[in-house]
Design a protein around this motif. Structure first.
Motif, short mmCIF file in Angstrom:
data_model
loop_
_atom_site.label_atom_id
_atom_site.label_comp_id
_atom_site.label_asym_id
_atom_site.label_seq_id
_atom_site.Cartn_x
_atom_site.Cartn_y
_atom_site.Cartn_z
N VAL A 35 19.43 38.33 0.92
CA VAL A 35 18.31 37.73 1.63
C VAL A 35 18.60 37.92 3.10
CG1 VAL A 35 17.07 35.61 2.16
CG2 VAL A 35 17.87 36.04 -0.17
N ILE A 36 17.67 38.50 3.82
CA ILE A 36 17.83 38.69 5.26
C ILE A 36 16.72 37.90 5.94
CG2 ILE A 36 17.99 40.33 7.17
CD1 ILE A 36 18.62 42.48 4.97
N ILE A 37 17.13 36.93 6.76
CA ILE A 37 16.18 36.08 7.45
C ILE A 37 16.17 36.48 8.92
CG2 ILE A 37 15.48 33.71 7.95
CD1 ILE A 37 17.35 32.92 5.55
N LEU B 60 23.44 37.08 -1.32
CA LEU B 60 24.22 36.96 -0.10
C LEU B 60 23.18 36.79 0.99
CD1 LEU B 60 26.92 37.26 1.46
CD2 LEU B 60 26.51 39.72 1.44
N VAL B 61 23.29 35.75 1.80
CA VAL B 61 22.28 35.43 2.81
C VAL B 61 22.75 35.89 4.18
CG1 VAL B 61 20.94 33.58 3.91
CG2 VAL B 61 21.48 33.45 1.45
N PHE B 62 21.89 36.65 4.87
CA PHE B 62 22.15 37.09 6.23
C PHE B 62 21.20 36.35 7.16
CE2 PHE B 62 23.79 40.53 3.71
CZ PHE B 62 24.89 40.98 4.42
N ASN C 61 22.12 27.36 7.56
CA ASN C 61 23.51 27.01 7.27
C ASN C 61 23.57 25.81 6.32
OD1 ASN C 61 26.47 27.16 7.81
ND2 ASN C 61 26.06 25.12 8.63
N GLN C 62 22.84 24.77 6.63
CA GLN C 62 22.85 23.56 5.81
C GLN C 62 22.41 23.88 4.38
OE1 GLN C 62 20.20 20.52 7.26
NE2 GLN C 62 20.26 19.39 5.34
N LEU C 63 21.35 24.64 4.22
CA LEU C 63 20.84 24.94 2.89
C LEU C 63 21.78 25.87 2.11
CD1 LEU C 63 17.10 25.27 3.87
CD2 LEU C 63 18.14 23.43 2.53
N CYS C 64 22.41 26.79 2.80
CA CYS C 64 23.38 27.67 2.11
C CYS C 64 24.59 26.87 1.64
CB CYS C 64 23.81 28.82 3.02
SG CYS C 64 22.55 30.11 3.17
N VAL C 65 25.06 25.93 2.46
CA VAL C 65 26.19 25.09 2.06
C VAL C 65 25.78 24.25 0.85
CG1 VAL C 65 27.63 23.12 2.75
CG2 VAL C 65 27.30 25.05 4.32
N GLU C 66 24.61 23.62 0.91
CA GLU C 66 24.13 22.79 -0.21
C GLU C 66 24.00 23.59 -1.50
OE1 GLU C 66 20.43 21.08 1.00
OE2 GLU C 66 21.36 19.81 2.53
N GLN C 67 23.53 24.82 -1.41
CA GLN C 67 23.28 25.65 -2.59
C GLN C 67 24.45 26.55 -2.95
OE1 GLN C 67 20.65 24.96 -4.35
NE2 GLN C 67 19.89 23.55 -2.80
N LEU D 113 26.96 32.84 3.29
CA LEU D 113 26.14 33.06 4.48
C LEU D 113 26.90 33.93 5.47
CD1 LEU D 113 23.74 32.45 6.42
CD2 LEU D 113 24.98 30.36 7.09
N VAL D 114 26.24 34.98 5.93
CA VAL D 114 26.73 35.80 7.03
C VAL D 114 25.76 35.57 8.17
CG1 VAL D 114 27.24 38.13 7.85
CG2 VAL D 114 27.67 37.53 5.45
N SER D 115 26.25 35.05 9.26
CA SER D 115 25.39 34.71 10.38
C SER D 115 25.78 35.55 11.59
CB SER D 115 25.53 33.22 10.72
OG SER D 115 24.64 32.85 11.74
#
Length: 167
Positions: free
Chosen positions: A35-37, A127-129, A142-148, A152-154
């Motif tokens: 997922v690329i945001i 994998l979330v970018f 960040n909060q949602l990736c930690v919860e789920q 996360l690559v930021s």
């Protein structure tokens, strides 16, 4: 996908020469979901490089449209794309270059109410970018990736400086 076609073997042969990747690693890349945001200066390049590397499943999220000022920094876009959503143009350009890729798009702002439901519906174990450009959105992602429990690559770039971290 459990085996590379002859064409894929040739296409990714240079990557597979790397001792820590090989054929098994290339198959893992091709079977991954991302997922690329944010499809701005960083995000559209992340999408392009991951598509070129063989990632077959992408979800692109961005609410923004292409503007004239984007063209010098966002190289997938042209003057003919002005006014169109960044995710739609990115999908079109990448699908033309890499027809085997499966790209879903969401042309909306990321919100706490729909972030994980959209990702869960569209992409499994991604994998979330985070390639966004504002602190409030970065905090939310960040909060949602930690919860789920999502990796996360930021990354961020501004002027001559950049930063990258992985959680």
């Amino acid at each position: 996908m459990n085996i590379l076609s002859d064409q894929q073997y040739i296409q990714y042969s240079r990557t597979m020469l790397l001792s820590d990747i090989g054929e098994t690693g290339q198959l893992a890349i091709m079977n991954s979901s991302v997922v690329i945001i944010g499809m701005g200066g960083l995000g559209h390049l992340v999408a392009h490089y991951l598509a070129a590397a063989g990632v077959q499943h992408m979800l692109l999220i961005d609410h923004d449209v292409i503007e004239l000022s984007n063209l010098p920094r966002q190289l997938l876009f042209t003057a003919a794309d002005i006014g169109q959503t960044k995710v739609a143009v990115t999908k079109r350009v990448l699908n033309r270059a890499y027809p085997e890729i499966n790209i879903d798009t969401i042309a909306e702002k990321v919100t706490a109410q729909h972030f994980y439901q959209l990702i869960k519906r569209k992409v499994t174990k991604p994998l979330v970018f985070d390639c966004t450009d504002n602190f409030k959105t970065r905090q939310l992602i960040n909060q949602l990736c930690v919860e789920q429990k999502l990796t996360l690559v930021s990354g961020a770039i501004s002027g001559y400086q950049g930063q990258l971290f992985c959680i």
